[in-house]
Design an enzyme around this catalytic site. Structure first.
Site, mmCIF file in Angstrom:
data_model
loop_
_atom_site.group_PDB
_atom_site.id
_atom_site.type_symbol
_atom_site.label_atom_id
_atom_site.label_comp_id
_atom_site.label_asym_id
_atom_site.label_seq_id
_atom_site.Cartn_x
_atom_site.Cartn_y
_atom_site.Cartn_z
ATOM 1 N N TYR A 160 1.008 -0.928 -0.145
ATOM 2 C CA TYR A 160 -0.045 -0.083 -0.002
ATOM 3 C C TYR A 160 0.771 1.227 0.143
ATOM 4 O O TYR A 160 0.652 2.298 -0.674
ATOM 5 C CB TYR A 160 -0.990 0.227 1.061
ATOM 6 N N ARG A 184 1.760 9.035 12.701
ATOM 7 C CA ARG A 184 1.614 10.482 13.206
ATOM 8 C C ARG A 184 0.280 10.509 13.069
ATOM 9 O O ARG A 184 -0.554 11.328 14.089
ATOM 10 C CB ARG A 184 2.263 11.487 12.327
ATOM 11 N N ARG A 218 -10.510 5.441 8.360
ATOM 12 C CA ARG A 218 -9.533 4.919 7.471
ATOM 13 C C ARG A 218 -8.349 4.496 8.450
ATOM 14 O O ARG A 218 -7.761 4.938 9.021
ATOM 15 C CB ARG A 218 -8.869 6.168 6.696
ATOM 16 N N PHE A 225 15.793 19.831 -1.661
ATOM 17 C CA PHE A 225 14.045 19.500 -1.849
ATOM 18 C C PHE A 225 13.991 17.916 -1.229
ATOM 19 O O PHE A 225 12.887 17.810 -0.768
ATOM 20 C CB PHE A 225 14.152 19.431 -3.292
#
Length: 413
Positions: free
Chosen positions: A168, A212, A225, A285
């Site tokens: 997933y 988290r 969920r 980044f």
């Protein structure tokens, strides 16, 4: 007052916070004039201010490609996240989403707040997408197609095993890592990274977010969920939602520590990926979110507050990470420091203590063997002597002057 208290407690946060505030304002001023690009960058600031800041460092062509890639996947994620959409409606949209991005006339209303605006006006994103170079378009289409198919698969499938969990996370985040590696390569700035390392970059971030966001996800209306794998949580409780109840606090923390230990397995791959990057803007980044991830894991580990409310790094520390992360030495230093914080929190009686410590030792070993630890500034080591009263007074005066100046400007405008 909360920000002032935080600054008094962590005075060295002040400069990075001010610098971050100025960078945010500058980024907002640099929004392109074309309506479709203006929408895309304005929306990017609304759905992820931190991402919008980091992306500004990239060259124009790559920045535009990454912006559109992010918004396309955000839109796809909005469809997946909306629990009010019937499965027989949602699945075909997810599977066909990679084709919809070529169609300026397509839209599907769903989501809430800024995500609903994104979906209602997604024609702007499609218009911008069609202006990208062919290599960028192909990379974004490929990843969107694979991610949509994976999301559709898990609409009808529970996350039962750890293998399911990894699969997933691959679909919703590992593929983001693969896609970014393709975009970096298409820009001519980087070699094409391996799928395995790219996947780990995404999994490290995604697993951190899943840990988290436990409480937010489990309390989702109209339907919870649930992304924590049954193979892990069933060792501690009968139902995943039982972790949030006070009577299960001990078991909840043990389960949480198990989840954090699982996420740590991707840290060494993350370090290996970043060490191979050549372009400074691409490096920053990639590096800043990875440091934020291990910092968040350090904060969440052994912390019952994950099941009570929001747990996140303080703004000053976030600003410090963004300001200081410039070299691989900074990354090794941050990973070493946060791994040390995690190590100090491990309870020897925790069921997974041995495995947790083993993974932390491996991370610390990788950082030491780089030979770069002595060349970085620590994000977390405290000054044991503290700051004198004079420094505190000066900081209060500085903050007061800044606040008065901003207030005067606001009234004048």
């Amino acid at each position: 007052m909360g920000t002032l208290r935080s600054i008094l407690k962590h005075p060295d946060d002040l400069y990075p916070l001010l610098k971050l505030k100025m960078a945010a304002r500058n980024a907002e001023k640099q929004i392109p004039p074309e309506p479709h690009w203006a929408f895309c960058y304005t929306m990017l600031h609304k759905v992820s201010r931190s991402f919008a800041l980091v992306i500004q460092q990239l060259g124009t062509d790559l920045r535009n490609a990454v912006c559109i890639f992010y918004l396309v996947l955000r839109a796809l994620d909005t469809v997946e996240d909306d629990t009010s959409i019937a499965t027989d409606v949602k699945v075909p949209i997810l599977i066909a989403f990679h084709r919809h991005i070529y169609d300026r006339d397509w839209h599907f209303s769903c989501g809430t707040k800024e995500y609903k605006v994104l979906m209602d006006q997604i024609h702007h994103v499609s218009t911008a997408f069609l202006e990208l170079g062919k290599n960028y378009q192909e990379a974004i289409e490929d990843i969107t197609k694979r991610m949509g198919a994976g999301m559709a698969k898990f609409i009808c499938k529970e996350v039962e095993t750890i293998d399911d969990y990894d699969e997933y996370c691959h679909y919703v985040a590992g593929l983001v890592g693969l896609g970014l590696s393709k975009l970096f390569h298409a820009s001519g700035s980087e070699d094409l990274a391996s799928d395995s390392l790219s996947n780990s970059m995404g999994l490290f971030l995604q697993k951190t977010n899943i840990i988290r966001d436990y409480l937010e996800d489990i309390n989702e209306i109209p339907k919870s969920r649930m992304f924590w794998p049954r193979q892990i949580w069933s060792k501690y409780v009968n139902k995943l939602e039982d972790l949030k109840y006070e009577e299960n606090s001990v078991k909840a923390v043990q389960c949480l520590n198990d989840m954090v230990t699982n996420a740590l397995m991707h840290a060494e791959d993350s370090l290996m990926y970043m060490s191979a990057l050549r372009d400074l803007s691409i490096f920053r980044f990639c590096a800043i979110p990875q440091i934020m991830a291990i910092g968040t894991l350090a904060l969440c580990y052994n912390n019952i507050e994950v099941f009570r409310g929001v747990v996140k790094m303080r703004r000053g520390l976030t600003a410090k990470v963004i300001n200081r992360t410039k070299t691989m030495a900074d990354v090794y230093g941050a990973f070493f420091d946060f791994a040390s914080v995690l190590e100090s929190k491990v309870d020897k009686n925790d069921p997974n203590a041995t495995k947790t410590l083993s993974r932390l030792v491996a991370i610390q070993k990788s950082c030491r063997e780089s030979g770069l630890l002595s060349k970085r500034k620590s994000f977390i080591v405290k000054n044991k002597n503290g700051y004198g009263s004079f420094m505190i007074v000066m900081l209060v005066i500085m903050v007061s002057i800044i606040f008065a100046y901003l207030s005067a400007n606001h009234h004048n405008n």
